[in-house]
Design a protein around this motif. Structure first.
Motif: not given
Lengths: 846, 244
Positions: A228-257
């Motif tokens: 929720a905090l990560a989503d909030d940061i992205l809302k605070q800075f809508p033009k930042s272009g950040w790719d946000a990751r949290t500790r529960a989603n370290v490497s989506p690609q690795l998890t997918r693999n």
């Protein structure tokens, strides 16, 4: 209830005599359940380890990454108000040694706060800040063993990165956030921010990715709050272009693999259960045959046919449960065994756990598979005629099986498929695999039927061994259909794996000769592109050189949805993970074909349009006319999809998922990506050219395609070993089934052998007849496996992987030979006993 | 007391000579001595019935004559050749040439037609006319019309006729029959016996037949009575009939 209790009581009495005749049944179920449970349990342990160590793997509670841009003061201030922060950068660069060798590295630029979480271990031991500090002339650097090995440098040696000079001060022994920051084809070199600034790479490297990490003041908050905090940061800075990751989603690609590989291996386990199911079916059929007098007695004293069926069903499912529990126990132990023996080799965090989910899933799939194969043969008990009590004979005439039992078997099979489907992460591939296996099983059954009926046509041959062989193939209760189905499935799977594996390796070894470039040069600045091209042309006049503009951008919107809200198919999900290379072009890039929509006019100046890879578009649910938005350098650009392309990735040439109209990025700073394809005679001098380029253009990154393919090949070989090991489980099950089928048919075979010996047949003649019988079965099975497996492998290679398919005749011929020899060998081994049997005793007993 | 013998000494009138045959079956505490020191000759060209109570060793003795059971001690000579000294395959080939066997349970090959079943011994002997001879033999037992039927498609009596044709097709000099009517009704059994004895008489081969049926035994030339694995008596059938 009382009936059930009576049936259970009968079953218990019946099973008191032991499990003779059910060993193959038990082992087949145990192996299948063991395979499915083991694969899932190991995978669950791996994913749980990622979750448990997510914070240290990520290097904080959450990270915000984007290309080229460091934190702005307001962003830094906001993040600092939430906890401790560290900002690092990741980029590819060329390291040059004092003897002018150039090595591509995955450089990591760290600040003083790094690492926020976990520890970096160095050899010799030293604080990281001291190892990276500048002395009078040189900046400090530390590197992993791969870099030290490739460069030949020793601690204390100098090397250059960009325009700066570094000294190697230590070897990185442990880097907890290595997975999150990724290692591509290079090796790790870690430098300070000051060293990076001095190198000049910051202004040239298009691949520099800045990652801000935040360690919360209170890290005990749950994962949902962090998200929720990560989503909030992205809302605070809508033009930042950040790719946000949290500790529960370290490497989506690795998890997918991991999930994808798990699913593939688990599917092999399911195939093994189906192959073993044939063994189960044979054992149950033999049981019903053995017990026909007991069943007839039960019916004679008043038990209806349904009770006879229920009794057999309960007994068989009790045995299946025992097998499933043995398999589950093996599966539950496997993460702990894997951690002990293979943990260090995994190079991933791996803490074994007891996975209840994997065990329940394995047992459930195993029991449903057993039920599928038990119901029909058990249904034969229903119509066992009481007349068998008054009639002797070696075989019992089989009537038509009642429809309810055929239906029951189909329902159980459908339930198993539904469960496998529900547990799959890639449902389309799971469905295709199951459909393929089911279709193969049905066709193999038909092949078995055809072989048996073909044998009947040849029954009048005048050669006695041939007639005996054909008689054995077509007799009621013959092993024909079981052997053809079970061994056929096992061999077909092997042919598919060898076919796919061989083609992937071939492609990785050779690429596409004449079309695959030898080198890629990235981060060539527009201003230096002309000089760079000139140098290539002067040194390699016959080389083919291609050049395209390249920018980095991240897809932030897909149609009307934000990228993070999109549930993409697995084959397309990777394009939403972080930045991607994008380009623009007036004409369709070479190696691609427009399959939907139209390409824009060369002088098009209108609103932004984009061309999208067709497979990716399908995976994202997009089509021509939809919109997609990318964030490039903090600017969000929306473009309408003008067309879809079929991209031929086989040549490994330059191509992009997203190709925009040239006007979209008019005036935007970009670099050039250049590829060079050498004629064979040019390869001998290519090494010195690369070395000279690294001196003349120190910020240009050179990727040797051959080295990259070699690394991919090495990874493929490791995965292929695991896949072959898993498929060997299926083959073992098939061989067990074959053994079980031969054992079940032993009574009839023994009878024939003894009667023939009574009539004057020598052992040599009997062996010849058996040899012919198993040769016919082996050839029929192997030829089908070769044909079906090759078709399946071709479809996978050409349709799913989009690679060229070449038949590996020696490999496939070896499989056919193995199939024939195995069938003959096992068949002869199993029938050998009949040759030594004492005729008088057998005749007395029969 | 020495065992009684029908003939003394082996000469050209002897088809089968048993000397001091001992045979035990089973193992450990369940081991039972089934044949106890049996010495017995069977006359060439004659029919001999072996009778006695259940479990006295009749069938085991027949199996021993056929070389299907190897005695623990003693020798079996058939037409002057000691089959007890032969290897397994040598016995099988010898049996194929010299001996025809008819069982109570028929023991036909279920995967072969009646014709194929009858042809098997000749095929094993490498005879090119196997099927022509088999056809003739089937006709001789009255089953020419059933040649292409499988055993399961035949009645018990028909199956036993096929078994008889198979036993006779190679013109064996020795014909062994183990309770050939045991699985058949009275009428069918009688017709099989008529056929068996008629064929034997026509071919002049030696017949040894195990039976419970004393009236059937009386149709043979000699009767051997076994009791608990020993030969209780050997008499000419006519003497036995006169005595009764």
């Amino acid at each position: 209830m009382r009936l059930l209790s009576t049936i259970l009581s009968f079953a218990r009495r019946d099973l008191r005599g032991g499990l003779k005749g059910f060993r193959v049944f038990l082992v087949c179920v145990a192996i299948g359940v063991g395979a499915v449970t083991s694969v899932n349990a190991v995978s669950q342990s791996l994913l749980a380890s990622f979750a448990m160590q997510g914070r240290s793997m990520l290097g904080g509670d959450l990270t915000l990454a984007r290309s080229l841009r460091v934190l702005e003061p307001d962003e830094r201030a906001y993040l600092t108000s939430l906890g401790r922060i560290s900002e690092i950068a990741i980029l590819r660069a060329m390291a040059r040694t004092h003897d002018d060798r150039a090595i591509m590295v995955d450089a990591k630029v760290v600040d003083d706060a790094y690492p926020l979480v976990g520890q970096i271990a160095l050899e010799p031991q030293a604080p990281l800040s001291r190892a990276l500090a500048k002395d009078d002339v040189l900046y400090g650097a530390v590197a992993d063993a791969a870099f030290i090995d490739r460069s030949g440098l020793r601690i204390g040696d100098r090397f250059d990165l960009g325009n700066a000079h570094f000294v190697l001060r230590g070897e990185i022994r442990s880097e907890p956030d290595r997975i999150a920051t990724g290692i591509g084809f290079g090796s790790r070199v870690m430098i300070s921010r000051a060293g990076f600034d001095a190198s000049g790479l910051g202004s040239t490297a298009s691949l520099t990715r800045w990652v801000a990490r935040l360690s919360l003041a209170n890290p005990d908050v749950d994962d949902a709050r962090v998200k929720a905090l990560a989503d909030d940061i992205l809302k605070q800075f809508p033009k930042s272009g950040w790719d946000a990751r949290t500790r529960a989603n370290v490497s989506p690609q690795l998890t997918r693999n991991v999930e994808r590989f798990t699913q593939f291996m688990a599917l092999i386990g399911v195939v093994s259960l189906i192959v073993g199911g044939v063994g189960v079916s044979i054992a149950v059929g033999a049981f019903v045959d053995r017990k026909r007098e007991s069943i007839a007695i039960l019916k004679a004293v008043g038990a209806p046919g349904g009770v006879a069926f229920a009794l057999v069903l309960v007994e068989m499912m009790l045995i299946a449960l025992a097998g499933a529990l043995i398999g589950a126990a093996v599966g539950a132990a496997s993460p702990f065994v894997a951690a002990h023996f293979a943990g260090p080799a995994l190079n991933l965090p791996f803490e074994p756990i007891f996975s209840g989910r994997a065990i329940v899933a394995g047992v459930a799939i195993g029991l449903l598979s057993a039920l599928t194969f038990v119901v029909a043969p058990a249904g034969r008990a229903h119509d066992t005629p009481v007349a068998v009590l008054f009639r002797s004979g070696a075989t019992m005439e089989g009537g038509r099986l009642r429809a309810r039992y055929i239906f029951g078997a189909l329902v159980a099979f459908a339930a198993m498929i539904a469960l496998v489907y529900a547990l799959s992460s890639e449902k389309r591939i799971a469905l295709m695999a199951i459909a393929g296996v089911a279709a193969s099983a049905v066709v193999l059954r038909a092949v078995g039927w055809a072989v048996a009926h073909g044998a009947a046509l040849g029954a009048n041959v005048r050669n006695l061994p041939a007639r005996l062989a054909l008689g054995n193939i077509r007799r009621p209760g013959a092993v024909t259909r079981s052997v053809v189905t079970s061994l056929g499935l096992g061999l077909t799977l092997l042919v598919v794996i060898v076919g796919v594996d061989g083609n992937v390796r071939r492609q990785l070894k050779a690429g596409d000769p004449g079309r695959t470039p030898d080198y890629f040069f990235a981060d060539v600045q527009s201003a230096q592109a002309a000089d760079f091209r000139k140098m290539l042309k002067t040194r390699q006049p016959d080389a083919t050189i291609e050049e395209v503009p390249m920018l980095r951008g991240r897809i932030v919107r897909v149609g009307s949805r934000r990228a993070e809200e999109v549930k993409a198919e697995q084959n397309a999900a990777w394009v939403l993970d972080g930045d991607r290379g994008i380009t623009y072009a007036a004409k369709p890039p070479p190696g691609s074909k427009v399959t939907a929509g139209r390409w824009w006019a060369a002088d098009y100046k209108g609103p932004p349009l984009v061309s999208l890879d067709g497979d990716i578009a399908r995976g994202l649910g997009l089509t021509v006319g939809d919109e997609i938005a990318v964030n490039v350098m903090g600017r969000e650009i929306s473009a309408k999809i003008a067309n879809l392309r079929e991209v031929d990735w086989r040549s490994f040439g330059i191509n992009f998922v997203l190709v925009f109209t040239p006007a979209t990025f008019a005036g935007a700073p970009h670099t050039e990506l250049i590829s060079m394809t050498l004629p064979p005679e040019g390869r001998a001098t290519a090494g010195s050219l690369v070395s000279d380029i690294s001196k003349a253009f120190p910020t240009v990154v050179t990727l040797a395609v051959r080295d990259a393919l070699q690394q991919a090949l090495s990874l493929t070989e490791k995965l292929s070993t695991a896949v072959r090991a898993a498929s060997s489980v299926t083959l073992v099950t098939a061989l067990l089934t074959l053994g079980g089928a031969l054992a079940a048919g032993q009574r009839a075979r023994l009878y024939d052998a003894v009667v023939l010996r009574m009539l004057g047949a020598t052992r040599r003649r009997l062996i010849l007849a058996y040899l012919l019988e198993f040769l016919v079965l082996g050839v029929a099975t192997s030829v089908f496996a070769l044909a079906a497996g090759s078709v399946a492998a071709q479809l996978i290679v050409t349709r799913l992987m989009k690679l060229d398919f070449v038949f590996d005749w020696p490999g496939l011929a070896a499989i056919v030979a193995i199939g024939c020899l195995t069938t003959i060998g096992l068949g002869l081994a199993a029938t050998w006993r009949t040759l030594g049997a004492k005729p008088a005793r057998v005749l007395r007993e029969l | 007391m020495p065992n009684p013998t029908l003939l003394t000494g082996v000469d050209d009138r002897t088809a089968i000579a048993l000397k001091s045959i001992r045979l035990s079956l089973g193992s450990g505490p369940t081991r039972v001595e089934v044949l106890k020191d049996i010495t017995l000759d069977f006359r060439r060209g004659k029919a001999t019935a072996i009778v006695g109570p259940s479990g006295c060793g009749k069938s085991t003795l027949l199996m021993t004559l056929a070389g299907l059971e190897r005695p623990d001690a003693g020798s079996v000579e058939i037409e002057g050749r000691a089959i007890t000294a032969m290897g397994e395959d040598e016995i099988a080939e010898f049996r194929g040439r010299k001996i025809g066997i008819v069982f109570q349970s028929f023991h036909l090959m279920p995967t072969m037609t009646a014709l194929e079943n009858v042809a098997v011994p000749l095929e094993l002997a490498g005879r090119s006319d196997a099927f022509a001879r088999a056809k003739a033999e089937l006709a001789a037992v009255g089953l020419a019309e059933r040649a292409s039927h499988y055993p399961l498609q035949l009645s018990g009596g028909e199956q036993q006729r096929v078994a008889l044709a198979r036993a006779l097709v190679g013109d064996p000099s020795i014909l062994l029959a183990d309770e050939p009517t045991g699985n058949l009704d009275e009428n069918t059994g009688a017709s099989i016996i008529d056929l068996l004895l008629g064929q034997r008489a026509r071919r002049g081969c030696t017949l040894v037949m195990v039976t419970h049926d004393l009236s059937l035994a009386a149709r043979c030339d000699d009767i051997v009575r076994l009791h608990s694995g020993t030969v209780e008596s050997v008499v000419a059938a006519r003497e036995a009939a006169a005595a009764s």
